[in-house]
Structure formats: structure tokens, C-alpha cells
Design a protein around this motif. Sequence first.
Motif, PDB file in Angstrom:
ATOM      1  N   UNK A 338     -18.153  31.426 -18.188  1.00  0.00           N
ATOM      2  CA  UNK A 338     -18.993  32.080 -17.137  1.00  0.00           C
ATOM      3  C   UNK A 338     -19.894  33.176 -17.555  1.00  0.00           C
ATOM      4  N   UNK A 339     -20.755  33.445 -16.607  1.00  0.00           N
ATOM      5  CA  UNK A 339     -21.610  34.523 -16.822  1.00  0.00           C
ATOM      6  C   UNK A 339     -23.013  34.691 -16.238  1.00  0.00           C
ATOM      7  N   UNK A 345     -24.300  31.100 -22.392  1.00  0.00           N
ATOM      8  CA  UNK A 345     -23.090  30.343 -22.424  1.00  0.00           C
ATOM      9  C   UNK A 345     -23.332  29.039 -22.770  1.00  0.00           C
ATOM     10  N   UNK A 346     -24.472  28.320 -22.677  1.00  0.00           N
ATOM     11  CA  UNK A 346     -24.591  27.148 -23.425  1.00  0.00           C
ATOM     12  C   UNK A 346     -24.602  27.163 -25.015  1.00  0.00           C
ATOM     13  N   UNK A 347     -25.256  28.270 -25.580  1.00  0.00           N
ATOM     14  CA  UNK A 347     -25.378  28.406 -26.991  1.00  0.00           C
ATOM     15  C   UNK A 347     -23.922  28.600 -27.567  1.00  0.00           C
ATOM     16  N   UNK A 348     -22.978  29.369 -26.819  1.00  0.00           N
ATOM     17  CA  UNK A 348     -21.710  29.589 -27.314  1.00  0.00           C
ATOM     18  C   UNK A 348     -20.898  28.317 -27.257  1.00  0.00           C
ATOM     19  N   UNK A 424     -22.375  21.181 -18.808  1.00  0.00           N
ATOM     20  CA  UNK A 424     -23.227  22.161 -18.866  1.00  0.00           C
ATOM     21  C   UNK A 424     -23.661  22.525 -17.608  1.00  0.00           C
ATOM     22  N   UNK A 425     -23.871  23.912 -17.433  1.00  0.00           N
ATOM     23  CA  UNK A 425     -24.625  24.476 -16.114  1.00  0.00           C
ATOM     24  C   UNK A 425     -24.033  23.812 -14.711  1.00  0.00           C
ATOM     25  N   UNK A 445     -14.986  21.224 -21.848  1.00  0.00           N
ATOM     26  CA  UNK A 445     -15.572  22.654 -21.786  1.00  0.00           C
ATOM     27  C   UNK A 445     -16.888  22.518 -20.590  1.00  0.00           C
ATOM     28  N   UNK A 446     -16.509  23.573 -19.566  1.00  0.00           N
ATOM     29  CA  UNK A 446     -17.667  23.847 -18.671  1.00  0.00           C
ATOM     30  C   UNK A 446     -18.312  25.021 -18.993  1.00  0.00           C
ATOM     31  N   UNK A 447     -19.754  25.288 -18.568  1.00  0.00           N
ATOM     32  CA  UNK A 447     -20.376  26.329 -18.466  1.00  0.00           C
ATOM     33  C   UNK A 447     -20.890  26.462 -17.119  1.00  0.00           C
ATOM     34  N   UNK A 448     -20.969  27.922 -16.477  1.00  0.00           N
ATOM     35  CA  UNK A 448     -21.242  27.757 -15.123  1.00  0.00           C
ATOM     36  C   UNK A 448     -21.651  29.195 -14.746  1.00  0.00           C
ATOM     37  N   UNK A 449     -22.661  29.437 -14.037  1.00  0.00           N
ATOM     38  CA  UNK A 449     -22.685  30.802 -13.440  1.00  0.00           C
ATOM     39  C   UNK A 449     -21.714  31.421 -12.433  1.00  0.00           C
TER      40      UNK A 449
END
Length: 971
Positions: A338-339, A345-348, A424-425, A445-449
Motif C-alpha cells: 500500500x501507499x 507499488x506495482x514496480x515492487x 494490481x491497483x 499479492x495485492x497493490x492498492x492506494x
Amino acid sequence: MYPAGKSYWCAARSVSTLNKMTEAGGLRVGLLGPVQLSKAGTPVPVPAGLGVLLAALALSANLVVSADALVAIIWAGDASRDRERNLHSRVYQVRRLLAAADPKAPRLVTQPPGYRLNLAAHELDVTVFDNLAADGRAALRAGQSAQAAGLFADALELWRGAALADVCALSARLAAAAAALEERRLTVVEDKVEAELGCGRHGELTPELVALVAEHPLRERLRGQLMLALYRSGRQADALAAYQQARRQLADQLGIDPGPQLRTLQQRILNSDPGLGQPGSQTTKPGRPAGQRARAVPRQLPASVRSFAGRQAELTALRNLIQAQQAPHGTVVISAIGGTGGVGKTALALHWAHRVADRFPDGQLFVNLRGYDPASPPVSPAQAIRGFLDALGVPGEAVPASEEARAGLYRSLVADRQLLIVLDNARDAAQIRPLLPASAGSLVLVTSRSPLHGLAATDNMTAVPLGLVSTAEAAGILAARLGRDRLAAEPLAVAELIKRCCRLPLALAIVAARAAARPEVPLAVLAEAMADSSGVLDELDTGDPSTSLRHVLSWSYAQLSAVAAEMFRLLSVHSGPDISVPAAASLAALSRPAARKALTELTDAGLLAEQTPGRYSFHDLLRAYAAEQAAAACSQQERQAALHRVLDHYLHSAVAACLRLVPVVSPIELAGQVTGAQPETAASYQAAMSWFRTEHSVLIAAVQSAAAHRMDRHAWQLAWAAGSYLRIAGHIPDWLLIARLARDAASRLGDDVALGWAYNRLGILQAIAADPEGAIRSHTEALAHFERAGQLSGLGSTRLGLAYARGMLGQPQAAYPLAMQAVEAYQAAGDLHGLAISLTEAGHTQVQLGNFERGRSLCEQALGYCNQAGHEASAAAALAGIGGAFLALGEHERAIESLTEAVAIADRLDVAYALGDNLCRLGDAYDAAGQPAAACAAWRRALAIYGDDYPSDRTKVIRARLAELDRAKSA
């Protein structure tokens, strides 16, 4: 467990990795064994008590560890004033140890809310170990088994014994950290065995594996490696017996059966599967029974970022998920990165996913859920599942018609697979939850704001929060695109670019791309173009909405409620480094619950960060974006009104807190606060000190903002209110800064009271800076203004300041009448506090004149007024005066008694410079009483409080006396 010399996990090397490191010289911190600090290979002794602190800081190297966390690690309890002071003392001692090992640059720096230990990657053995292990795994995935085995051996060679061996018993949290490090070591042991099996060393490995399995009988991976080594050595029966032993031990100790991988391996051994032969002869995919029908293996991961750099702490946290994913009968492992927008986030996620993809033999699924894409609606769970079914090889005619049936088919297909699923996102938990597998084996693995609190509460999600990169990591991002030579040629420009990019990875990547496209343009030119904050977002506009920072931030802004959007815009008006809920409520003219709700929404959207509980901030690029939105949506009058409200908030709150610290009478006249401002109140001296400590930097910025906007009444009155705290706490440079701004603001107003207080404060500061002549000039100027205004408190304070300055010049005969004039002014004002401090100063001057009993009597009168007013800080000064009189009379024991009480009061109230002064006098009393050890202890503590830059002749005298006593002691 850790015998000297070659151990079963560490192959002998011609030149050890550790020796290579120490030959290079410099600082080294070691945690893989007893805590160790060394300089160029020479150990620097670390006492056990300091080892706990050094270990706690090193485990979070280059990250801020809060003081509360350090207290909890060291004492396993809640923070207290005594423990905070003890922590500060230990920090000071560790700083000295680090400076002895590397005097070139500060290593242990203070950064609210705690401390940060700066270490390069090669300076901490844990980081070297992790990096070698990561390189070894990369080599193993590439089929370079021999190289991988060497890298794993190098990593294991760094271990000098049990991790944190000498401090584990002193801290439960460090014991847990040591256990986690041991788990990482064992994983590398297993990796090394896997690499050596890949080199065909099964025969020589078998005895070591027998020992390893005996020591760790529940580690199924080691058991499988032993079975494979035995089988390849022609010992099929022994391999099967090893499996039966594992089955019995797991059943007896844990009540479970072996996991699917171990069961599959047993079946393959029973079937004499040819794929289990020598390396390179495997024809069947590992972990899958021979003859099983091939399934579609999706490979949906997008390409990784080529110039990825840094994020070692986060990569380590993600690597640890693999262990959880491999746990027998474990649950599905979910991690959310998160961030804020642009933080990487996506790059990591993609960088790490590519590094571990081979651990998931059934492939990878990826979907961009477009949770914050303003141009397209979010991807629904049903749409994502339909795409996953295609990737898993389900023919179109076999896809069910209903969404519920498709979801059921998806769960069935992934139930027995080991998949890496990257979402992602994501927008929220509701978008993610239908995509989660229902059984163990896969990792999501999740990425999110968004913070995804729902998943954390119900689905055992592990959060990996992503903040701004460190300065070193930012330089690494630039170097990955531009080369280190170009950076080395312009270090100042690089530092400025990193500052202007706010260490935000997207901004750094945009700048790096522009610089790479124009190699002939100096980096200093790019840095200069970004110097204007009003145009910095233009410099970070690539023309591509997916990568332009302004567009990326707009995706989060567009999702806000109207109240949160207005709060975000108005925060650009606030100039402090962070803001509290009450101040934000005043800024936006909201109730405090409504303000908290808006701030929480902004934090969840990644547009604010809650750095400490209840305090919110954003970096300068977000501030620039908020200012753009404010300029577009708010009138100048609305922005000015918000600034007025928040400055009123700080002014009225600061004056109320100031009067808790120094209860003077009729100090200044405040205008009524504007509608919407909701000042805070401090209920006690301690609460006022706490409020000032928290708002310290904000108040300095508020004075600067008021002066810049020509809100001169706010500027000088805020400076007046904050000055008392800054003097008590010893923040003299900050006090001088705002005092000068107050003088300039008062000059523009032409107000005698404002000018009087402005010059009065400058006079006090000049006296502190050992400039009594300057102090006399400023106080004389202040006196003229106060006499015209008839301001009694100001007259008393200024005459007192003149008396003090004359005393500094060795003119007690001139100082005494001035002090008594201050007494008269304060008596006329009915100000008991002022009366007490004036009598104390009069007593000091009488002692200087040789009238010791008269001086003591005046200080005792002052003490009576202090007790009557209930003002302990002034009581400490009066007691110090009494102690000084007793010292002059030769009554050393009574002097020590009074001064000890004065020290205790100043210590309890956290009055820094008064504490230092009282300790100096106490040291003098001990010295006169023939107690040099006690004198030295008091003096050294005073010097530690003053610091190296305290501008006083007294510190020079103390240092000379300490040196004299040290010489006498060693003679």
C-alpha cells in the motif's frame, strides 16, 4: 549448535566473505552472532546494555524506530519519563561508539518520532547475508547450481554463532527477531542443499543431511532433500524409511500428515520415477506425479521495471511470505503493498514476483483492477475471473453462463495449484475477496492506494506499507538509468534533484528518463528547472496519463468526497510539516469528528500519511498538487480565511499553553478568534510542555507563514508565546529565528507593546549568547517602548534583563537597583511569578556584592512567592540562588541540599538550560566540599545538556576543571 571452524552448512572458503568485507575497512555491524561493532576489522567493545539498543536500531537500519518502540524493546514496558531519559543516555553512548568506529558522518540521527541508524548495505551482516541469498536464488533459478551453492556458502559463512546471542535474554522482542533470523538461516541452508543436489553432490551431502534432519525433524524440505539424496545414491529403501520416520514424527508432535510435496516425492520414489535421477534428466515437473495430464500454466506477469533499485526492507518482508506459503496445511497467504500514487507499488510487486515466480510451478495470474483509474471503471471481480479462466486454459464452450458458476469453477481450478496471483491497483476489499483461492498453496499479492482494513481483519492479510525511498535508494534509482559516473560528477545537483522529487519513485523515474534522453544537459539545469514549486508538476509531466505525476495523483483526488477534497485543498495553506486533528478542524472550519473523518479518507486514498497517531502530513509534490487544486477551486478570500483560522488556532492555543508554563499577568492582548477556529487548552504544566514539544516545528513554520503573508500581529504574538517554551527547552536557534521575525513584524506595525516584547526577547537571547552589551542595547530599546505603552509586565521583564546583563559584565552594583526596579514593576502588576524571579536575581546580585546573608534572604522571599503562585520552575531558580548563597558562606552541605532540590525540579519539569545551570552550580558545591567524583558527574551531565555549541564561558571553565581533575587522578 555453532561449533568453531567448518560446520555442516558452511563449506570452507579460501578467503571468507567476512574477511573480504573487513579488508575494505570502515564500519561493520554484526548481528549474526553476538552483537558486534568493528572498525576496519578491529572490534569495538559494546556493553550488553548498549548492544540491545544497537541491535534494535540495526534490525531496522535506515528506518526510523520510534522512541516508544525502543523503550518497549529494551524494557518490555510502557514508556515513562525515567525510561525516556535512560533511552536518551543510551542513544548518546551508542552515538559515541559509532563515532569512534566511523567519525566521518553521523550514523545515529534523531528523526521524530525516534532515531534512525544509517548503514550502507555492506556495513550490516544481515543485509549482506540477505543479498547473497537473493543472488544465490537468482542463480539457482537460472540453472547455475554451482554458482548458487557458492553464494549460499558465502552467506552462511557470515554467521558467527546464534543470532543476537548476547542480547536475546535481555529482550523478548530481540529473542523473536533472533528466531526469525535463524529461520532465514535455515532456509538458506536448504537452498544451499538444493543447489548442491543440482551439482550432483548427493553422496557427500547425505551425512550432513542426516545430521540436519536429526536437528530439525519437522522441516519437510530438508526431509525431502535427504530422501532425494538417498534415492540418488541407490538407497531407495532408506529414502522410503526416511519418509515413514517423517510421517511418524509429524503425527506424534503436531498431529498432522506430511505435506503434498513430501507425499508426492514418496510416490515418485516408490514408482522409481526417472525424473528423480541425476540433475538434468528430470522429465516430469517437480511436485507433480508422473503421468499426470499437463495443465495450462499461465505466465501473465508483465515485464519487470528495468531500473528497479532499493526497497530491501520491503523485499525482505515479501521474501518472508514464501516461508508462510510453504507452511504445511497453511492458509492462503495474502500480502498488500500500500501507499500513495507514484510510490512504486506495482514496480515492487512485479520485481519481487519475477524473482520468486519459479517457486510457483503452476504459473502466475495478473490483473490490473483499475481501482483508481479515472478514465475507466474498476474491473469487477466477475470480469477478472473470466480473464483468469481463459488464462487457466478453460475453453470458451466450457465457461459457465452465470457469474456464480464461473466463480465456483475458478475456485475449483486453483484449489490444488500453486499459483502466484497478483492483483494490481485494487480499489477495496470487496473487489479482491472473490478472487482469493479457497485453499492453501497459492500466494496473493495485492497493490492498492487503500489500506484494505477489511482484508486485514478477516483474511489474515499482511500489509507491506510503502513510503518514500531513502536518499540512498533515490540515488540508486537515478544511477540505474544514468550511471554512477554521471551522478558522481554532479553530487550537489543530484542531492537537489532528490530533494525536489521528494524521494518519490515515479518523480525520480521521470527525471531520470529526461536526463537520460538529454545526456548533454547538466543535471544542475534539471534541478534548477524544478526549483519553483509552482511549476514542479509541469516538469514531471510526460504527456502520458499513466506516468505523469499530476495525472497519477488526480486518480486518487477524483475519488474523494466533497469534504475530504476541500480538506486536501486547504492543507496546502498550512505551512507546517504536519497537522493535528484539532488544527485541521480549525483550518477547514469543521467539527473535530468531521475533520478526523476527512483526514482518514485522505490517508486511505494515499494523499496523506499518518506519520504518528493523530498527526498527518504529505510531501512537497502532494502539497504542490493540493495548491493547484486550491487555486482552481477556492477563491483567494477562502484561502486567506483558512489561513487566518489556523493561525488563530495556533496563536490562542500557544498563549494558553505559555501561561501554563509561565503564569505571568496581562502579558499581551489577543484579538478575538475568528469563526471556525477551535483552539486547544492545556490542563497542566506537563500538558503544555507536551503540546509545545509536539507542535514545535509547526509553530516555527506558523510564525514564518504569518510574517510572509504580512499577518504581523499573528507573527509577533506567536513568537512571544512560543518563546517561553523554546527558552525552557533550550531550542535557542529556533527562538532567535522567530524573535527576528517578530521584531520585523512589530516594526511594520509600529506598535510599542509589540516592539517592546520583540526587543526584550532579543535582549534575553543576546544574554544567552554571552553578548551582554548587545543585550543591554536591546533591553534599553525595549524599555523605551514599554514606558510609552505603560506595560508593567514588560517593564519588569526588561529591567530584569538589564540586571542580568549587568551581572554578566561583573557590575553587581548596577545590577541590584535594576533588579529591585523589576520587583517594583511586578508588584504593581500583581505578578507573583515576575516578583519571584526578580527577587531571585536581586539575591544573586547581593551574593556577587559579598552580602551573602542578604542574598539568601532575598532568594528565600522569592521561594515563598513561588510556592504561593505554585510555580515550580521559578522555585528551582530560587533554590539555586539559596544554594549559591550557602556555597559562598562555606556551608557546603546546605548548598548541596538546596541545589540538589533545584536540579530535581528542573529535571522533572524538563527545563533543559535551567537544569544545566543548576547542575553546574551543584558541581561547584561538590567540588568545594571535596567530593570531586560527584562534581565531575554533575558537570559532565551539564555539558551533555548544553551540547558542544553552547556559547558560555562557564562551559570553558568546567572543561578546564574536568581536565585538571583527570590529570590529578592519573598522576
